[in-house]
Each structure stands twice: as C-alpha cells, then as structure tokens.
Motif scaffolding. Structure first.
Motif, PDB file in Angstrom:
ATOM      1  N   TYR A 136      -6.878  49.499  69.819  1.00 52.42           N
ATOM      2  CA  TYR A 136      -6.600  50.505  68.696  1.00 52.42           C
ATOM      3  C   TYR A 136      -6.135  51.879  69.479  1.00 52.42           C
ATOM      4  O   TYR A 136      -6.792  52.276  70.476  1.00 52.42           O
ATOM      5  CB  TYR A 136      -7.903  50.759  67.799  1.00 52.42           C
ATOM      6  CG  TYR A 136      -8.317  49.775  66.967  1.00 52.42           C
ATOM      7  CD1 TYR A 136      -8.710  48.581  67.399  1.00 52.42           C
ATOM      8  CD2 TYR A 136      -8.116  50.079  65.555  1.00 52.42           C
ATOM      9  CE1 TYR A 136      -8.866  47.471  66.308  1.00 52.42           C
ATOM     10  CE2 TYR A 136      -8.239  48.970  64.480  1.00 52.42           C
ATOM     11  CZ  TYR A 136      -8.976  47.782  64.790  1.00 52.42           C
ATOM     12  OH  TYR A 136      -9.138  47.068  64.115  1.00 52.42           O
ATOM     13  N   TYR A 137      -4.862  52.396  68.987  1.00 52.56           N
ATOM     14  CA  TYR A 137      -4.402  53.449  69.582  1.00 52.56           C
ATOM     15  C   TYR A 137      -4.223  54.508  68.402  1.00 52.56           C
ATOM     16  O   TYR A 137      -3.744  54.543  67.361  1.00 52.56           O
ATOM     17  CB  TYR A 137      -2.845  53.013  69.811  1.00 52.56           C
ATOM     18  CG  TYR A 137      -2.770  51.991  70.943  1.00 52.56           C
ATOM     19  CD1 TYR A 137      -2.786  50.661  70.509  1.00 52.56           C
ATOM     20  CD2 TYR A 137      -2.562  52.365  72.409  1.00 52.56           C
ATOM     21  CE1 TYR A 137      -2.595  49.619  71.623  1.00 52.56           C
ATOM     22  CE2 TYR A 137      -2.253  51.478  73.211  1.00 52.56           C
ATOM     23  CZ  TYR A 137      -2.502  49.926  72.796  1.00 52.56           C
ATOM     24  OH  TYR A 137      -2.219  48.854  73.768  1.00 52.56           O
ATOM     25  N   GLU A 166       2.529  41.659  66.853  1.00 55.10           N
ATOM     26  CA  GLU A 166       3.154  43.129  66.515  1.00 55.10           C
ATOM     27  C   GLU A 166       2.000  44.019  66.520  1.00 55.10           C
ATOM     28  O   GLU A 166       1.094  43.739  65.818  1.00 55.10           O
ATOM     29  CB  GLU A 166       4.143  42.977  65.652  1.00 55.10           C
ATOM     30  CG  GLU A 166       5.290  42.116  65.694  1.00 55.10           C
ATOM     31  CD  GLU A 166       6.321  42.479  66.831  1.00 55.10           C
ATOM     32  OE1 GLU A 166       6.731  41.651  67.389  1.00 55.10           O
ATOM     33  OE2 GLU A 166       6.657  43.563  66.732  1.00 55.10           O
ATOM     34  N   ARG A 167       2.453  45.142  66.911  1.00 53.30           N
ATOM     35  CA  ARG A 167       1.597  46.607  66.430  1.00 53.30           C
ATOM     36  C   ARG A 167       1.339  46.510  64.901  1.00 53.30           C
ATOM     37  O   ARG A 167       2.518  46.311  64.305  1.00 53.30           O
ATOM     38  CB  ARG A 167       1.834  47.747  67.080  1.00 53.30           C
ATOM     39  CG  ARG A 167       3.086  48.453  66.585  1.00 53.30           C
ATOM     40  CD  ARG A 167       3.356  49.742  67.207  1.00 53.30           C
ATOM     41  NE  ARG A 167       4.379  50.521  66.743  1.00 53.30           N
ATOM     42  CZ  ARG A 167       5.141  51.825  67.282  1.00 53.30           C
ATOM     43  NH1 ARG A 167       4.463  52.219  68.163  1.00 53.30           N
ATOM     44  NH2 ARG A 167       6.000  52.392  66.457  1.00 53.30           N
ATOM     45  N   GLU A 168       0.345  47.145  64.379  1.00 50.43           N
ATOM     46  CA  GLU A 168       0.257  47.191  62.934  1.00 50.43           C
ATOM     47  C   GLU A 168      -0.473  48.581  62.564  1.00 50.43           C
ATOM     48  O   GLU A 168      -1.540  48.906  63.316  1.00 50.43           O
ATOM     49  CB  GLU A 168      -0.705  45.971  62.667  1.00 50.43           C
ATOM     50  CG  GLU A 168      -1.220  46.272  60.818  1.00 50.43           C
ATOM     51  CD  GLU A 168      -2.475  45.381  60.868  1.00 50.43           C
ATOM     52  OE1 GLU A 168      -2.522  45.195  59.486  1.00 50.43           O
ATOM     53  OE2 GLU A 168      -3.117  44.695  61.443  1.00 50.43           O
ATOM     54  N   GLY A 212      -5.545  53.681  74.200  1.00 52.18           N
ATOM     55  CA  GLY A 212      -5.989  52.657  73.472  1.00 52.18           C
ATOM     56  C   GLY A 212      -7.560  52.350  73.946  1.00 52.18           C
ATOM     57  O   GLY A 212      -7.794  52.498  75.074  1.00 52.18           O
ATOM     58  N   TYR A 247      -3.067  53.012  65.007  1.00 51.57           N
ATOM     59  CA  TYR A 247      -2.347  51.622  64.768  1.00 51.57           C
ATOM     60  C   TYR A 247      -3.166  50.632  65.670  1.00 51.57           C
ATOM     61  O   TYR A 247      -4.125  51.088  66.617  1.00 51.57           O
ATOM     62  CB  TYR A 247      -0.907  51.622  65.089  1.00 51.57           C
ATOM     63  CG  TYR A 247      -0.500  51.718  66.394  1.00 51.57           C
ATOM     64  CD1 TYR A 247      -0.075  52.891  67.005  1.00 51.57           C
ATOM     65  CD2 TYR A 247      -0.130  50.706  67.374  1.00 51.57           C
ATOM     66  CE1 TYR A 247       0.552  52.995  68.425  1.00 51.57           C
ATOM     67  CE2 TYR A 247       0.168  50.789  68.559  1.00 51.57           C
ATOM     68  CZ  TYR A 247       0.660  52.093  69.007  1.00 51.57           C
ATOM     69  OH  TYR A 247       0.925  51.988  70.174  1.00 51.57           O
ATOM     70  N   ARG A 248      -3.003  49.482  65.657  1.00 46.17           N
ATOM     71  CA  ARG A 248      -3.610  48.563  66.424  1.00 46.17           C
ATOM     72  C   ARG A 248      -2.708  47.351  66.859  1.00 46.17           C
ATOM     73  O   ARG A 248      -1.733  47.071  66.084  1.00 46.17           O
ATOM     74  CB  ARG A 248      -4.901  48.017  65.747  1.00 46.17           C
ATOM     75  CG  ARG A 248      -4.673  47.104  64.320  1.00 46.17           C
ATOM     76  CD  ARG A 248      -5.705  46.662  63.680  1.00 46.17           C
ATOM     77  NE  ARG A 248      -5.434  45.907  62.678  1.00 46.17           N
ATOM     78  CZ  ARG A 248      -6.545  45.474  61.701  1.00 46.17           C
ATOM     79  NH1 ARG A 248      -7.523  45.939  61.573  1.00 46.17           N
ATOM     80  NH2 ARG A 248      -6.145  44.919  60.741  1.00 46.17           N
ATOM     81  N   GLN A 249      -2.913  46.713  67.844  1.00 46.90           N
ATOM     82  CA  GLN A 249      -2.272  45.669  68.356  1.00 46.90           C
ATOM     83  C   GLN A 249      -3.222  44.357  68.989  1.00 46.90           C
ATOM     84  O   GLN A 249      -4.024  44.808  69.891  1.00 46.90           O
ATOM     85  CB  GLN A 249      -1.176  46.170  69.453  1.00 46.90           C
ATOM     86  CG  GLN A 249      -0.276  45.036  69.785  1.00 46.90           C
ATOM     87  CD  GLN A 249       1.058  45.554  70.494  1.00 46.90           C
ATOM     88  OE1 GLN A 249       1.139  46.658  71.105  1.00 46.90           O
ATOM     89  NE2 GLN A 249       2.137  44.838  70.385  1.00 46.90           N
TER      90      GLN A 249
END
Length: 116
Positions: free
Chosen positions: A93-94, A44-46, A109, A37-39
C-alpha cells in the motif's frame, strides 16, 4: 524535500483490521489531495481511496464500506482504516499526493498481508 512515509502494515487474519498511517513532509499538506493505492504481486496498481483538502472522499468499489480514509492537517497525516480484510487485499500500500493516476509524490509503501 518531499517525503511520504507509510507505516502500519503487517500480517493479519482474514476478517481482521489494520490502520495504515502516512506522514507527509516537505509539502503544503493542507491543500493537497492525498490518497492510497495498492499493488499486489504480478498485478497492476489499483486505486484504493483519496481524500481532498476539504475532506471529500472517494473509494474503489472493492473496498467501499470496509476501508475509511481520513486526514489530520495539523499533523500532516493521512490514515487508512481497513476493516473486514480479505486475502485479496494483500498488497503493498502506497500513500500518494497529487491526483490519481497523475500522482505527484508517493511513499515507499507498506506491506499488508491477509491470511485466509
């Protein structure tokens, strides 16, 4: 102790490519759903993408056709190949394990910056 360690982020021009990697340890990798996911700053995280233990994949509409997630169970690695990058892809990016949004573990991340 579970660890997810991301690498591969950096600065790239619009239209360029990057490959993110995530090394997992401390979990039975081959049975876990893995993903990214990314923030972005102030957002908000996506959800970006996920890959099941059997290799089935899902993508956010915003990255479909440009990003590819893959895994190597023998190495406990998950990858995110990002092509045709856009400035709006700029984010941290996580890597995560579990299921989205109820992830079990995530890494610290890696920052991706796409310049226009």
């Amino acid at each position: 102790q579970v660890q997810l360690v991301e690498s591969g982020g950096g600065l790239v021009q619009s239209g360029g490519s990057l490959r993110l990697s995530c090394q997992a340890s401390g979990i039975i990798f081959r049975i876990n759903m893995m993903g990214w996911y990314r923030q972005a700053p102030g957002k908000e995280r996506e959800f970006v993408a996920r890959i099941s233990s059997s290799g089935s994949t899902n993508y956010a509409d915003s990255v479909k056709g440009r990003f590819t997630i893959s895994r190597d169970n023998a190495k406990s690695m998950v990858y995110l190949q990002m092509n045709s990058l856009k400035p709006e892809d700029t984010a941290v990016y996580y890597c995560w394990s579990g299921d989205y949004p109820r992830i079990t573990y995530r890494g610290k991340g890696t920052l991706v910056t796409v310049s226009s």
